[in-house]
Write a protein that holds these residues in place. Structure first.
Motif, PDB file in Angstrom:
ATOM      1  N   LYS A  74     118.530 136.539 -87.790  1.00 10.70           N
ATOM      2  CA  LYS A  74     119.647 137.033 -88.593  1.00 10.70           C
ATOM      3  C   LYS A  74     120.542 135.838 -88.939  1.00 10.70           C
ATOM      4  N   TRP A  75     120.553 135.479 -90.210  1.00 13.72           N
ATOM      5  CA  TRP A  75     121.334 134.315 -90.626  1.00 13.72           C
ATOM      6  C   TRP A  75     122.021 134.506 -91.978  1.00 13.72           C
ATOM      7  N   HIS A  76     121.674 135.596 -92.656  1.00 18.29           N
ATOM      8  CA  HIS A  76     122.287 135.886 -93.947  1.00 18.29           C
ATOM      9  C   HIS A  76     123.781 136.155 -93.743  1.00 18.29           C
ATOM     10  N   PRO A  77     124.663 135.545 -94.538  1.00 18.32           N
ATOM     11  CA  PRO A  77     126.111 135.631 -94.270  1.00 18.32           C
ATOM     12  C   PRO A  77     126.780 136.947 -94.629  1.00 18.32           C
ATOM     13  N   GLU A  78     126.125 137.819 -95.391  1.00 15.59           N
ATOM     14  CA  GLU A  78     126.749 139.071 -95.796  1.00 15.59           C
ATOM     15  C   GLU A  78     126.882 140.026 -94.611  1.00 15.59           C
ATOM     16  N   PRO A  79     128.053 140.639 -94.422  1.00 12.06           N
ATOM     17  CA  PRO A  79     128.219 141.622 -93.342  1.00 12.06           C
ATOM     18  C   PRO A  79     127.235 142.778 -93.507  1.00 12.06           C
ATOM     19  N   ARG A  80     126.662 143.231 -92.416  1.00 10.75           N
ATOM     20  CA  ARG A  80     125.716 144.352 -92.366  1.00 10.75           C
ATOM     21  C   ARG A  80     124.360 144.024 -93.004  1.00 10.75           C
ATOM     22  N   ARG A  81     124.225 142.820 -93.546  1.00 15.12           N
ATOM     23  CA  ARG A  81     122.942 142.463 -94.165  1.00 15.12           C
ATOM     24  C   ARG A  81     122.491 141.098 -93.661  1.00 15.12           C
ATOM     25  N   GLU A 110     115.648 127.027-107.356  1.00 15.85           N
ATOM     26  CA  GLU A 110     114.456 127.648-107.933  1.00 15.85           C
ATOM     27  C   GLU A 110     113.656 128.403-106.876  1.00 15.85           C
ATOM     28  N   LEU A 111     113.555 127.794-105.685  1.00 17.98           N
ATOM     29  CA  LEU A 111     112.818 128.434-104.598  1.00 17.98           C
ATOM     30  C   LEU A 111     113.550 129.682-104.116  1.00 17.98           C
ATOM     31  N   LEU A 112     114.864 129.607-104.035  1.00 18.07           N
ATOM     32  CA  LEU A 112     115.641 130.779-103.618  1.00 18.07           C
ATOM     33  C   LEU A 112     115.422 131.940-104.580  1.00 18.07           C
ATOM     34  N   GLU A 113     115.510 131.654-105.868  1.00 14.78           N
ATOM     35  CA  GLU A 113     115.398 132.721-106.870  1.00 14.78           C
ATOM     36  C   GLU A 113     114.008 133.331-106.924  1.00 14.78           C
ATOM     37  N   SER A 114     113.009 132.574-106.516  1.00 18.22           N
ATOM     38  CA  SER A 114     111.644 133.106-106.528  1.00 18.22           C
ATOM     39  C   SER A 114     111.261 133.766-105.200  1.00 18.22           C
ATOM     40  N   SER A 115     112.127 133.636-104.186  1.00 18.96           N
ATOM     41  CA  SER A 115     111.796 134.146-102.847  1.00 18.96           C
ATOM     42  C   SER A 115     112.628 135.345-102.418  1.00 18.96           C
ATOM     43  N   PHE A 116     113.836 135.507-102.990  1.00 22.38           N
ATOM     44  CA  PHE A 116     114.745 136.531-102.489  1.00 22.38           C
ATOM     45  C   PHE A 116     115.293 137.408-103.608  1.00 22.38           C
ATOM     46  N   TYR A 117     115.823 138.551-103.202  1.00 26.78           N
ATOM     47  CA  TYR A 117     116.501 139.433-104.143  1.00 26.78           C
ATOM     48  C   TYR A 117     117.757 138.734-104.649  1.00 26.78           C
ATOM     49  N   PRO A 118     118.217 139.074-105.861  1.00 28.28           N
ATOM     50  CA  PRO A 118     119.375 138.377-106.456  1.00 28.28           C
ATOM     51  C   PRO A 118     120.614 138.352-105.585  1.00 28.28           C
ATOM     52  N   TRP A 119     120.934 139.482-104.917  1.00 25.92           N
ATOM     53  CA  TRP A 119     122.158 139.498-104.107  1.00 25.92           C
ATOM     54  C   TRP A 119     122.032 138.612-102.874  1.00 25.92           C
ATOM     55  N   GLU A 120     120.804 138.432-102.381  1.00 27.62           N
ATOM     56  CA  GLU A 120     120.613 137.533-101.246  1.00 27.62           C
ATOM     57  C   GLU A 120     120.730 136.083-101.705  1.00 27.62           C
ATOM     58  N   VAL A 121     120.208 135.789-102.882  1.00 29.84           N
ATOM     59  CA  VAL A 121     120.329 134.435-103.429  1.00 29.84           C
ATOM     60  C   VAL A 121     121.797 134.055-103.594  1.00 29.84           C
ATOM     61  N   GLU A 122     122.562 134.964-104.145  1.00 31.07           N
ATOM     62  CA  GLU A 122     123.984 134.698-104.373  1.00 31.07           C
ATOM     63  C   GLU A 122     124.709 134.390-103.075  1.00 31.07           C
ATOM     64  N   ALA A 123     124.412 135.160-102.025  1.00 31.60           N
ATOM     65  CA  ALA A 123     125.078 134.956-100.735  1.00 31.60           C
ATOM     66  C   ALA A 123     124.624 133.655-100.075  1.00 31.60           C
ATOM     67  N   ILE A 124     123.335 133.370-100.145  1.00 36.28           N
ATOM     68  CA  ILE A 124     122.807 132.144 -99.523  1.00 36.28           C
ATOM     69  C   ILE A 124     123.408 130.908-100.182  1.00 36.28           C
ATOM     70  N   ARG A 125     123.560 130.948-101.483  1.00 34.86           N
ATOM     71  CA  ARG A 125     124.117 129.789-102.195  1.00 34.86           C
ATOM     72  C   ARG A 125     125.557 129.507-101.787  1.00 34.86           C
ATOM     73  N   ARG A 126     126.226 130.521-101.251  1.00 34.17           N
ATOM     74  CA  ARG A 126     127.616 130.327-100.825  1.00 34.17           C
ATOM     75  C   ARG A 126     127.719 129.692 -99.435  1.00 34.17           C
ATOM     76  N   ILE A 127     126.586 129.574 -98.738  1.00 34.46           N
ATOM     77  CA  ILE A 127     126.603 128.939 -97.412  1.00 34.46           C
ATOM     78  C   ILE A 127     126.827 127.438 -97.586  1.00 34.46           C
ATOM     79  N   TYR A 128     127.911 126.953 -97.028  1.00 36.97           N
ATOM     80  CA  TYR A 128     128.199 125.524 -97.149  1.00 36.97           C
ATOM     81  C   TYR A 128     127.276 124.727 -96.235  1.00 36.97           C
TER      82      TYR A 128
END
Length: 277
Positions: A74-81, A110-128
């Motif tokens: 579990k490493w995705h930054p979104e709460p509950r997800r 490019e790899l993120l967008e081809s591997s994950f759902y859009p909302w997961e990509v958006e959240a991952i990109r916000r990880i500093y």
């Protein structure tokens, strides 16, 4: 309280308790991977049972990403997800580190967008990501400093009980949808409400827009109002079905979105069958 011991056994490995238990029960890895043994003492078995509380609430804060499994941890930054739900498409992409450009600490967009759902990509990109290649940290996101506390764990478990109650509501909602599949079921519901039922099950007094058929029609209301999480949305006025769907998304529950979509499909199928009769 034993869950706090699990937290200490993971983060404070210079203590006497850690040295004794690790030597006996988990020579390799950590308390998080320690196997359940039938030969363990009562205290040890109790600690492992409490470990589930930590595994439910804690997440990984990405450092260099080498030891974090993309789909298992579990490493995705979104709460509950916090756990990735996108299907695994590329077997070579296993660790979070694999999502960086080679020899960098920058996300491979490019790899993120081809591997994950859009909302997961958006959240991952916000990880500093620090260029200093910091270590991965196992943190408790429910407290300000990232440390486990009994109080926040209690609130988490109490919230889970509410979710289970909502699950019962959703099962009731599904039962209502199935019950209203037949004109007889609809007539029974109408009789209980003290009104008459349209034998055809179709509305004749309103223009049948998508919003009306799936939300405003009496037949649809009978289904949605059987669940608290959806019935409270009737306190609002929606101009279109898209506005309604956005309101469901705002609730922040993936489960509710799935139930909403499934119920909408059932209502639409029912409407089509009634038209064919």
């Amino acid at each position: 309280m034993l869950a706090k011991q699990v937290w200490r056994l993971y983060h404070k490995r210079d203590t006497l308790l850690y040295k004794v238990l690790s030597a006996k029960y988990f020579l390799e890895g950590s308390i998080l991977e320690a196997p359940i043994s039938s030969n363990g003492s009562y205290v040890w078995k109790s600690i492992l049972q409490s470990r589930e509380v930590i595994l439910k609430g804690a997440i990984w804060r990405v450092g260099d990403g080498h030891s974090i499994s993309i789909w298992e941890h579990k490493w995705h930054p979104e709460p509950r997800r916090s756990k990735i739900v996108s299907p695994r498409l590329d077997a070579s992409v296993e660790k979070v580190y694999d999502l960086f450009y080679p020899n960098t600490m920058e996300w491979n967009i490019e790899l993120l967008e081809s591997s994950f759902y859009p909302w997961e990509v958006e959240a991952i990109r916000r990880i500093y990501m620090s260029k200093l290649r910091q270590v991965n940290c196992f943190v408790w996101p429910l407290s300000p400093d990232g440390s486990y506390t009994v109080k926040t764990a209690y609130h988490m478990l109490a919230s889970e009980e509410c979710v289970e109650k909502n699950l019962e509501d959703q099962n009731s909602l599904k039962s209502q949808a199935l019950h209203l599949e037949s004109s007889k079921g609809l007539a029974t519901y109408k009789a209980k409400q003290g009104t008459s039922a349209n034998p055809s099950g179709l509305c004749e007094e309103h223009q049948e827009t998508i919003l009306h058929v799936l939300w405003l029609c009496d037949h649809a209301k009978a289904v949605w109002k059987s669940s608290f999480c959806f019935s409270k949305l009737y306190q609002r006025v929606f101009k279109s079905f898209l506005d309604l769907f956005e309101a469901v998304l705002e609730q922040g529950s993936v489960f509710n979105v799935v139930v909403f979509a499934t119920t909408v499909w059932s209502l639409w199928q029912r409407q089509n069958r009634l038209r064919e009769q």
